[in-house]
Design a protein around this motif. Structure first.
Motif, PDB file in Angstrom:
ATOM      1  N   ILE A  66      51.945  -4.740 -19.986  1.00 41.44           N
ATOM      2  CA  ILE A  66      52.112  -5.756 -18.955  1.00 41.44           C
ATOM      3  C   ILE A  66      51.088  -5.546 -17.845  1.00 41.44           C
ATOM      4  CG2 ILE A  66      53.686  -6.721 -17.212  1.00 41.44           C
ATOM      5  CD1 ILE A  66      54.592  -7.165 -20.139  1.00 41.44           C
ATOM      6  N   THR A  67      50.352  -6.606 -17.517  1.00 42.22           N
ATOM      7  CA  THR A  67      49.489  -6.613 -16.339  1.00 42.22           C
ATOM      8  C   THR A  67      50.034  -7.677 -15.401  1.00 42.22           C
ATOM      9  OG1 THR A  67      47.542  -5.926 -17.586  1.00 42.22           O
ATOM     10  CG2 THR A  67      47.157  -6.979 -15.447  1.00 42.22           C
ATOM     11  N   ALA A  68      50.325  -7.265 -14.189  1.00 33.78           N
ATOM     12  CA  ALA A  68      50.865  -8.186 -13.187  1.00 33.78           C
ATOM     13  C   ALA A  68      49.959  -8.187 -11.966  1.00 33.78           C
ATOM     14  CB  ALA A  68      52.275  -7.756 -12.783  1.00 33.78           C
ATOM     15  N   PHE A  69      49.827  -9.363 -11.371  1.00 34.75           N
ATOM     16  CA  PHE A  69      49.136  -9.502 -10.100  1.00 34.75           C
ATOM     17  C   PHE A  69      50.210  -9.831  -9.071  1.00 34.75           C
ATOM     18  CE2 PHE A  69      45.987 -10.160 -13.316  1.00 34.75           C
ATOM     19  CZ  PHE A  69      44.944  -9.361 -12.866  1.00 34.75           C
ATOM     20  N   PRO A  93      51.587   4.911  -8.732  1.00 33.31           N
ATOM     21  CA  PRO A  93      50.588   5.030  -9.803  1.00 33.31           C
ATOM     22  C   PRO A  93      50.389   3.756 -10.623  1.00 33.31           C
ATOM     23  CG  PRO A  93      52.295   6.721 -10.030  1.00 33.31           C
ATOM     24  CD  PRO A  93      52.666   5.869  -8.875  1.00 33.31           C
ATOM     25  N   GLU A  94      51.424   2.941 -10.741  1.00 31.74           N
ATOM     26  CA  GLU A  94      51.306   1.710 -11.522  1.00 31.74           C
ATOM     27  C   GLU A  94      50.383   0.688 -10.864  1.00 31.74           C
ATOM     28  OE1 GLU A  94      55.408   3.486 -12.301  1.00 31.74           O
ATOM     29  OE2 GLU A  94      54.152   3.161 -10.540  1.00 31.74           O
ATOM     30  N   VAL A  95      50.145   0.829  -9.571  1.00 33.39           N
ATOM     31  CA  VAL A  95      49.199  -0.056  -8.875  1.00 33.39           C
ATOM     32  C   VAL A  95      47.797   0.491  -9.151  1.00 33.39           C
ATOM     33  CG1 VAL A  95      48.407  -0.965  -6.659  1.00 33.39           C
ATOM     34  CG2 VAL A  95      50.867  -0.688  -7.090  1.00 33.39           C
ATOM     35  N   THR A  96      47.039  -0.256  -9.939  1.00 31.35           N
ATOM     36  CA  THR A  96      45.712   0.212 -10.334  1.00 31.35           C
ATOM     37  C   THR A  96      44.604  -0.297  -9.421  1.00 31.35           C
ATOM     38  OG1 THR A  96      45.424  -1.612 -11.901  1.00 31.35           O
ATOM     39  CG2 THR A  96      46.408   0.439 -12.741  1.00 31.35           C
ATOM     40  N   GLU A  97      44.874  -1.380  -8.684  1.00 30.35           N
ATOM     41  CA  GLU A  97      43.931  -1.897  -7.698  1.00 30.35           C
ATOM     42  C   GLU A  97      44.732  -2.531  -6.576  1.00 30.35           C
ATOM     43  OE1 GLU A  97      40.666  -4.371  -9.187  1.00 30.35           O
ATOM     44  OE2 GLU A  97      41.120  -3.630 -11.197  1.00 30.35           O
ATOM     45  N   SER A  98      44.166  -2.516  -5.375  1.00 29.42           N
ATOM     46  CA  SER A  98      44.827  -3.136  -4.227  1.00 29.42           C
ATOM     47  C   SER A  98      43.764  -3.685  -3.288  1.00 29.42           C
ATOM     48  CB  SER A  98      45.683  -2.101  -3.491  1.00 29.42           C
ATOM     49  OG  SER A  98      46.229  -2.657  -2.321  1.00 29.42           O
ATOM     50  N   TYR A  99      44.026  -4.897  -2.796  1.00 25.08           N
ATOM     51  CA  TYR A  99      43.083  -5.561  -1.907  1.00 25.08           C
ATOM     52  C   TYR A  99      43.804  -6.106  -0.689  1.00 25.08           C
ATOM     53  CZ  TYR A  99      40.223  -5.441  -6.093  1.00 25.08           C
ATOM     54  OH  TYR A  99      39.525  -5.027  -7.184  1.00 25.08           O
ATOM     55  N   LEU A 100      43.234  -5.900   0.475  1.00 27.92           N
ATOM     56  CA  LEU A 100      43.687  -6.548   1.706  1.00 27.92           C
ATOM     57  C   LEU A 100      43.084  -7.949   1.706  1.00 27.92           C
ATOM     58  CD1 LEU A 100      45.016  -6.382   4.541  1.00 27.92           C
ATOM     59  CD2 LEU A 100      42.828  -5.491   5.379  1.00 27.92           C
ATOM     60  N   LEU A 101      43.914  -8.948   1.979  1.00 25.24           N
ATOM     61  CA  LEU A 101      43.473 -10.329   1.865  1.00 25.24           C
ATOM     62  C   LEU A 101      43.409 -11.036   3.213  1.00 25.24           C
ATOM     63  CD1 LEU A 101      45.750 -11.488  -1.106  1.00 25.24           C
ATOM     64  CD2 LEU A 101      43.400 -10.636  -1.233  1.00 25.24           C
ATOM     65  N   ALA A 102      42.630 -12.097   3.240  1.00 24.68           N
ATOM     66  CA  ALA A 102      42.685 -13.079   4.319  1.00 24.68           C
ATOM     67  C   ALA A 102      43.365 -14.295   3.711  1.00 24.68           C
ATOM     68  CB  ALA A 102      41.280 -13.430   4.791  1.00 24.68           C
ATOM     69  N   GLY A 103      44.215 -14.950   4.453  1.00 28.61           N
ATOM     70  CA  GLY A 103      44.887 -16.134   3.923  1.00 28.61           C
ATOM     71  C   GLY A 103      46.394 -16.004   3.984  1.00 28.61           C
ATOM     72  N   ASP A 104      47.070 -16.673   3.059  1.00 30.76           N
ATOM     73  CA  ASP A 104      48.533 -16.748   3.072  1.00 30.76           C
ATOM     74  C   ASP A 104      49.226 -15.431   2.769  1.00 30.76           C
ATOM     75  OD1 ASP A 104      48.414 -19.413   3.710  1.00 30.76           O
ATOM     76  OD2 ASP A 104      48.628 -20.098   1.639  1.00 30.76           O
ATOM     77  N   ASP A 106      49.019 -11.002   2.395  1.00 32.27           N
ATOM     78  CA  ASP A 106      48.349  -9.871   3.033  1.00 32.27           C
ATOM     79  C   ASP A 106      47.671  -8.934   2.035  1.00 32.27           C
ATOM     80  OD1 ASP A 106      49.005 -10.322   5.883  1.00 32.27           O
ATOM     81  OD2 ASP A 106      51.051 -10.241   5.102  1.00 32.27           O
ATOM     82  N   TYR A 107      48.299  -8.743   0.858  1.00 31.35           N
ATOM     83  CA  TYR A 107      47.746  -7.822  -0.143  1.00 31.35           C
ATOM     84  C   TYR A 107      47.863  -8.435  -1.526  1.00 31.35           C
ATOM     85  CZ  TYR A 107      47.642  -4.215   3.407  1.00 31.35           C
ATOM     86  OH  TYR A 107      47.354  -3.512   4.540  1.00 31.35           O
ATOM     87  N   LEU A 108      46.894  -8.097  -2.369  1.00 29.24           N
ATOM     88  CA  LEU A 108      46.940  -8.424  -3.786  1.00 29.24           C
ATOM     89  C   LEU A 108      46.873  -7.111  -4.543  1.00 29.24           C
ATOM     90  CD1 LEU A 108      46.866 -10.489  -6.145  1.00 29.24           C
ATOM     91  CD2 LEU A 108      44.361 -10.344  -5.999  1.00 29.24           C
ATOM     92  N   LEU A 109      47.850  -6.890  -5.417  1.00 32.01           N
ATOM     93  CA  LEU A 109      47.910  -5.663  -6.209  1.00 32.01           C
ATOM     94  C   LEU A 109      47.751  -6.002  -7.677  1.00 32.01           C
ATOM     95  CD1 LEU A 109      51.162  -4.095  -4.659  1.00 32.01           C
ATOM     96  CD2 LEU A 109      48.834  -4.046  -3.736  1.00 32.01           C
ATOM     97  N   LYS A 110      47.055  -5.160  -8.397  1.00 31.30           N
ATOM     98  CA  LYS A 110      47.035  -5.234  -9.857  1.00 31.30           C
ATOM     99  C   LYS A 110      47.916  -4.097 -10.345  1.00 31.30           C
ATOM    100  CE  LYS A 110      44.029  -5.244 -13.907  1.00 31.30           C
ATOM    101  NZ  LYS A 110      42.631  -5.058 -14.369  1.00 31.30           N
ATOM    102  N   VAL A 111      48.895  -4.442 -11.182  1.00 33.94           N
ATOM    103  CA  VAL A 111      49.899  -3.477 -11.616  1.00 33.94           C
ATOM    104  C   VAL A 111      49.895  -3.391 -13.135  1.00 33.94           C
ATOM    105  CG1 VAL A 111      52.389  -3.028 -11.697  1.00 33.94           C
ATOM    106  CG2 VAL A 111      51.347  -3.890  -9.587  1.00 33.94           C
ATOM    107  N   VAL A 133      57.273  -5.316   4.095  1.00 40.98           N
ATOM    108  CA  VAL A 133      57.079  -6.369   3.097  1.00 40.98           C
ATOM    109  C   VAL A 133      58.177  -7.413   3.259  1.00 40.98           C
ATOM    110  CG1 VAL A 133      57.168  -6.897   0.626  1.00 40.98           C
ATOM    111  CG2 VAL A 133      55.826  -4.967   1.431  1.00 40.98           C
ATOM    112  N   SER A 134      57.774  -8.676   3.446  1.00 35.04           N
ATOM    113  CA  SER A 134      58.757  -9.751   3.584  1.00 35.04           C
ATOM    114  C   SER A 134      58.875 -10.590   2.325  1.00 35.04           C
ATOM    115  CB  SER A 134      58.411 -10.649   4.773  1.00 35.04           C
ATOM    116  OG  SER A 134      57.179 -11.299   4.555  1.00 35.04           O
ATOM    117  N   SER A 135      57.813 -10.618   1.498  1.00 33.01           N
ATOM    118  CA  SER A 135      57.919 -11.345   0.232  1.00 33.01           C
ATOM    119  C   SER A 135      56.992 -10.731  -0.809  1.00 33.01           C
ATOM    120  CB  SER A 135      57.611 -12.831   0.411  1.00 33.01           C
ATOM    121  OG  SER A 135      56.234 -13.038   0.620  1.00 33.01           O
ATOM    122  N   ILE A 136      57.430 -10.863  -2.051  1.00 31.85           N
ATOM    123  CA  ILE A 136      56.683 -10.376  -3.210  1.00 31.85           C
ATOM    124  C   ILE A 136      56.597 -11.526  -4.198  1.00 31.85           C
ATOM    125  CG2 ILE A 136      56.662  -8.756  -5.144  1.00 31.85           C
ATOM    126  CD1 ILE A 136      58.409  -6.877  -3.421  1.00 31.85           C
TER     127      ILE A 136
END
Length: 154
Positions: A66-69, A93-104, A106-111, A133-136
């Motif tokens: 499973i790959t989740a964004f 450890p399951e988070v393989t990448e993480s990015y701070l975002l601009a826009g709606d 705050d973060y994008l994670l690759k899991v 964290v308020s929403s996922i």
């Protein structure tokens, strides 16, 4: 920032294609003798232009089907919140990448997860525990249409 010349760029191109290339083969491909080529590679490594070398592992081969964004939205952006969030993310450890975002969001994670139930457990026990964290929101990848590829170095 280090100024890169045409030979440095050719070295980087070759290393991105094959990080295990021998110095002799690399030197041949970029038109240098081995000693100057090795000096350049070491300079690129020491300056952080070459950040490291890794093996690319097929996730399915190790049971990670499973790959989740995952998009996270925070309810607070006060002093120290981002540092605590990012520290928590780095500890999963399951988070393989993480990015701070601009826009709606705050973060994008690759899991990477073994299964949907494993992802659900991760979400319930680790992602929801991240401070502020308020929403996922999760999107699951069906297949890879373009795997991670070298940077477009010109």
């Amino acid at each position: 920032m280090q100024r890169l010349d045409e030979i440095d760029l050719r070295i980087l191109h070759e290393l991105q294609s094959d990080g295990r290339i021998s110095n002799q083969d690399l030197a041949d491909r970029v038109g240098l003798s081995p000693s100057p080529c090795l000096r350049r590679v070491r300079r690129l490594e020491e300056s952080g232009v070459v950040a490291g070398y890794t093996a690319v592992v097929d996730p399915a081969s190790v049971g990670l089907d499973i790959t989740a964004f995952v998009r996270l939205r925070l309810d607070s952006h006060g002093t120290g919140v981002a540092e605590r969030v990012e520290e928590a993310i780095r500890g999963i450890p399951e988070v393989t990448e993480s990015y701070l975002l601009a826009g709606d969001h705050d973060y994008l994670l690759k899991v990477a997860a073994r299964s949907f139930p494993a992802y659900e457990e991760l979400m319930r026990t680790k992602l929801r525990a991240i401070p502020a964290v308020s929403s996922i929101e999760t999107t699951f990848a069906i297949s890879v249409t373009k795997p991670s590829s070298p940077l477009p170095i010109d």
